[in-house]
Design an enzyme around this catalytic site. Structure first.
Site, mmCIF file in Angstrom:
data_model
loop_
_atom_site.group_PDB
_atom_site.id
_atom_site.type_symbol
_atom_site.label_atom_id
_atom_site.label_comp_id
_atom_site.label_asym_id
_atom_site.label_seq_id
_atom_site.Cartn_x
_atom_site.Cartn_y
_atom_site.Cartn_z
ATOM 1 C CD GLU A 38 -2.430 1.914 0.420
ATOM 2 O OE1 GLU A 38 -3.177 1.178 -0.242
ATOM 3 O OE2 GLU A 38 -2.313 3.139 0.193
ATOM 4 C CD GLN A 39 -0.635 5.399 -3.666
ATOM 5 O OE1 GLN A 39 0.180 5.425 -4.578
ATOM 6 N NE2 GLN A 39 -1.800 5.978 -3.761
ATOM 7 N NE ARG A 113 -14.007 5.697 0.953
ATOM 8 C CZ ARG A 113 -14.225 5.070 -0.205
ATOM 9 N NH1 ARG A 113 -15.385 5.186 -0.812
ATOM 10 N NH2 ARG A 113 -13.284 4.343 -0.759
ATOM 11 C CE1 TYR A 219 -23.722 7.352 3.763
ATOM 12 C CE2 TYR A 219 -24.940 7.852 1.761
ATOM 13 C CZ TYR A 219 -23.784 7.454 2.370
ATOM 14 O OH TYR A 219 -22.658 7.172 1.619
ATOM 15 C CG ASP A 297 -13.082 1.862 -7.774
ATOM 16 O OD1 ASP A 297 -14.104 1.136 -7.820
ATOM 17 O OD2 ASP A 297 -13.082 3.001 -7.264
HETATM 18 C C1 LIG Z 1 -18.681 9.786 -4.275
HETATM 19 C C2 LIG Z 1 -18.542 8.312 -4.142
HETATM 20 C C3 LIG Z 1 -19.458 7.635 -3.357
HETATM 21 C C4 LIG Z 1 -19.380 6.234 -3.246
HETATM 22 N N1 LIG Z 1 -20.305 5.588 -2.502
HETATM 23 C C5 LIG Z 1 -20.269 4.230 -2.437
HETATM 24 C C6 LIG Z 1 -21.226 3.500 -1.681
HETATM 25 O O1 LIG Z 1 -22.125 4.091 -1.072
HETATM 26 N N2 LIG Z 1 -21.142 2.128 -1.644
HETATM 27 C C7 LIG Z 1 -20.153 1.442 -2.308
HETATM 28 O O2 LIG Z 1 -20.121 0.188 -2.259
HETATM 29 N N3 LIG Z 1 -19.218 2.116 -3.036
HETATM 30 C C8 LIG Z 1 -19.250 3.467 -3.113
HETATM 31 N N4 LIG Z 1 -18.323 4.139 -3.828
HETATM 32 C C9 LIG Z 1 -17.306 3.386 -4.577
HETATM 33 C C10 LIG Z 1 -16.158 2.930 -3.689
HETATM 34 O O3 LIG Z 1 -15.667 3.994 -2.948
HETATM 35 C C11 LIG Z 1 -15.034 2.358 -4.556
HETATM 36 O O4 LIG Z 1 -15.580 1.544 -5.557
HETATM 37 C C12 LIG Z 1 -14.091 1.547 -3.679
HETATM 38 O O5 LIG Z 1 -13.405 2.406 -2.806
HETATM 39 C C13 LIG Z 1 -13.083 0.793 -4.544
HETATM 40 O O6 LIG Z 1 -12.149 0.168 -3.712
HETATM 41 P P1 LIG Z 1 -10.735 -0.255 -4.284
HETATM 42 O O7 LIG Z 1 -10.035 -0.914 -3.133
HETATM 43 O O8 LIG Z 1 -10.912 -1.006 -5.553
HETATM 44 O O9 LIG Z 1 -10.017 1.096 -4.700
HETATM 45 P P2 LIG Z 1 -9.558 2.305 -3.788
HETATM 46 O O10 LIG Z 1 -10.503 2.534 -2.683
HETATM 47 O O11 LIG Z 1 -9.276 3.430 -4.728
HETATM 48 O O12 LIG Z 1 -8.183 1.813 -3.139
HETATM 49 C C14 LIG Z 1 -7.001 1.714 -3.894
HETATM 50 C C15 LIG Z 1 -5.837 1.625 -2.919
HETATM 51 O O13 LIG Z 1 -4.637 1.381 -3.663
HETATM 52 C C16 LIG Z 1 -3.634 2.268 -3.219
HETATM 53 N N5 LIG Z 1 -2.740 2.469 -4.369
HETATM 54 C C17 LIG Z 1 -3.010 3.128 -5.515
HETATM 55 N N6 LIG Z 1 -1.972 3.077 -6.359
HETATM 56 C C18 LIG Z 1 -1.006 2.350 -5.727
HETATM 57 C C19 LIG Z 1 0.306 1.936 -6.097
HETATM 58 N N7 LIG Z 1 0.832 2.274 -7.290
HETATM 59 N N8 LIG Z 1 1.018 1.189 -5.220
HETATM 60 C C20 LIG Z 1 0.500 0.835 -3.995
HETATM 61 N N9 LIG Z 1 -0.749 1.237 -3.599
HETATM 62 C C21 LIG Z 1 -1.497 1.962 -4.453
HETATM 63 C C22 LIG Z 1 -4.376 3.515 -2.779
HETATM 64 O O14 LIG Z 1 -3.614 4.291 -1.882
HETATM 65 C C23 LIG Z 1 -5.609 2.902 -2.130
HETATM 66 O O15 LIG Z 1 -5.398 2.589 -0.779
HETATM 67 C C24 LIG Z 1 -18.358 5.527 -3.934
HETATM 68 C C25 LIG Z 1 -17.414 6.225 -4.698
HETATM 69 C C26 LIG Z 1 -17.509 7.596 -4.821
HETATM 70 C C27 LIG Z 1 -16.511 8.310 -5.681
#
Ligand SMILES: Cc1cc2nc3c(=O)[nH]c(=O)nc-3n(C[C@H](O)[C@H](O)[C@H](O)COP(=O)(O)OP(=O)(O)OC[C@H]3O[C@@H](n4cnc5c(N)ncnc54)[C@H](O)[C@@H]3O)c2cc1C
Length: 404
Positions: A38-39, A113, A219, A297
């Site tokens: 994790e960065q 979150r 909410y 994502d």
């Molecule tokens: C406004 C908004 C509201 C939302 N509401 C909801 C909701 O109500 N319910 C729901 O289910 N979802 C919701 N989401 C979506 C949800 O937040 C994301 O889909 C979710 O956070 C994705 O998780 P992830 O772990 O894939 O990515 P991220 O949360 O983006 O995590 C990626 C991680 O990787 C790390 N990283 C990035 N690049 C590197 C690298 N090169 N090397 C090492 N580490 C790295 C980052 O620091 C981070 O910790 C919402 C999103 C938004 C924008």
């Protein structure tokens, strides 16, 4: 790449967000080991809320993080409560009690979150996580991969799971070099302390105010100690898609000028206002490449209008753990089966989330009145049964022949 029968592949997870930590937790549950890079210097989340629907909640329960989550998450009594922008007229409201639990076996919650991250993190040993570890490249080397970190160090792995978010460097390297496009929509977010929140904002209801070109959502989170606010409008000419970008209360308020006083009161009570551009990416045709795969994502970023991004990342996580644990000696095969189990569902959710922008942002007029009439007779809790009723763990276990 094939590892020796019975041996566990070396699994590296790039990214320790909700998706990456859920992946590590489920890999552990299924008897495998992983290392998370994790960065950030600590495991933390931005100040914002998230809605966890039954499809996410049942996986949190399976992961062992539910009890911690339940301590601060707010069980919602109603959701999809649409209200008119100028006076709060309720256009429709879906009661969740007792229907949500009766239909899907779990409640729907709203949470901070950070609390959701803590819940998925609960099952991941500290020594699995390396902080301050920003991956800058992933390179195939013979039958394994080298992960280069920004500090000059490198690590070897047989399997690389990219959970590095919408700007994934692994996606760029293996799946598509295309940068995400700005969507033209900006999101504002803030957290308001309960003591400053206007009447009604602490009701355990997922509330959405709809108005021309904008909508405004709130909410309660953190056991009702705070209200999460997230609002959407046109991006204008400035763009900044980092989660840490900020704007002023004044600018946020100007964007919602003329809206119901309860909306303005929530804006005025905001301390810090985040502002970032929503990014747009179409579904990928594939996301597993031999021993490398994408998750959350990184694989399928989506507009947040179905509140499903984090839930889909957690569904990915359990699916990956089930397939990898079934054939640890053939990780590439496991990653292909993981992708096959997830691709269609996540693409569909990306598409329906995308389709909501236009509907939520109609200007006042005939089309808006037709929409409001449709909302009044809608039943999103049942109409979205294909989302909330899905049990990703059971689906994967059945597909892998682990249960009938
Ligand atoms: C406004 C908004 C509201 C939302 N509401 C909801 C909701 O109500 N319910 C729901 O289910 N979802 C919701 N989401 C979506 C949800 O937040 C994301 O889909 C979710 O956070 C994705 O998780 P992830 O772990 O894939 O990515 P991220 O949360 O983006 O995590 C990626 C991680 O990787 C790390 N990283 C990035 N690049 C590197 C690298 N090169 N090397 C090492 N580490 C790295 C980052 O620091 C981070 O910790 C919402 C999103 C938004 C924008």
């Amino acid at each position: 790449m094939q590892t020796a029968p019975g041996s566990s592949p070396r699994i590296a997870v790039v990214g320790g967000g909700i998706g990456g930590l859920a992946a590590a937790g489920f890999l552990r549950k299924y008897g495998l080991q992983a290392r998370v890079f994790e960065q950030a210097a600590e495991l933390t989340e931005v100040g914002a809320g998230v809605v966890a629907a039954p499809n996410a909640v049942r996986l949190l329960r399976s992961l062992g993080g539910f009890e911690a989550f339940e301590r601060t998450a707010v069980p919602l009594t109603a959701a999809w409560q649409f209200q008119r922008w100028e006076d709060g007229t309720v256009l429709s409201s879906e009661s969740l009690v007792p229907a949500c639990e009766e239909l899907y076996g779990e409640k729907t919650y709203s949470a901070h979150r950070a609390d959701l991250l803590a819940a998925v993190r609960a099952g991941v040993p500290d020594e699995w996580v390396t902080l301050g570890a920003r991956a800058v490249d992933v390179t195939p080397v013979g039958d394994h991969y080298r992960i280069d970190l920004a500090d000059g160090s490198s690590h070897e792995a047989d399997v690389v799971v990219a959970a590095d978010g919408v700007h994934s460097i692994v996606r760029e390297r293996f799946a598509s070099p295309q940068e995400p496009e700005p969507s033209g929509i900006v999101a504002y977010r803030s957290i308001v302390p309960a003591a400053s929140a206007p009447a009604g904002a602490l009701d355990p209801v997922h509330t959405l105010w709809l108005g021309p070109d904008h909508h405004f959502v709130h909410y309660p989170v953190s056991a009702g100690r705070q209200v999460n606010v997230v609002a959407f409008g046109p991006a204008g000419s400035t763009t900044d898609d980092s989660w840490s970008a900020e704007t002023s209360v004044k600018q946020f308020r100007a964007e919602f000028d003329g809206w119901d006083p309860r909306v303005l009161a929530l804006i005025d009570a905001s301390d810090r206002v985040g502002r970032w551009d929503l990014l747009d990416r179409p579904p990928l045709p594939r996301w597993s490449f031999d021993g490398v795969t994408l998750l959350g994502d990184a694989a399928h970023p989506q507009f947040p209008f179905y509140a499903q991004g984090a839930a889909q990342a957690i569904e990915d996580a359990v699916t990956l753990a089930v397939t990898l644990s079934t054939t640890p000696e053939d990780p590439a095969g496991a990653l292909r089966r993981y992708e096959a189990l997830r691709l269609e569902r996540t693409a569909r959710i990306q598409e329906v989330s995308h389709g909501r922008v236009h509907v939520n942002h109609l200007p006042d007029g005939d089309a808006q009145r037709e929409r409001d009439a449709r909302l009044a007779i809608g039943d999103p809790l049942r109409q979205n049964g294909w989302i909330y009723g899905h049990d990703a763990e059971q689906t994967a276990r059945r597909a892998e022949g682990l249960e009938g």
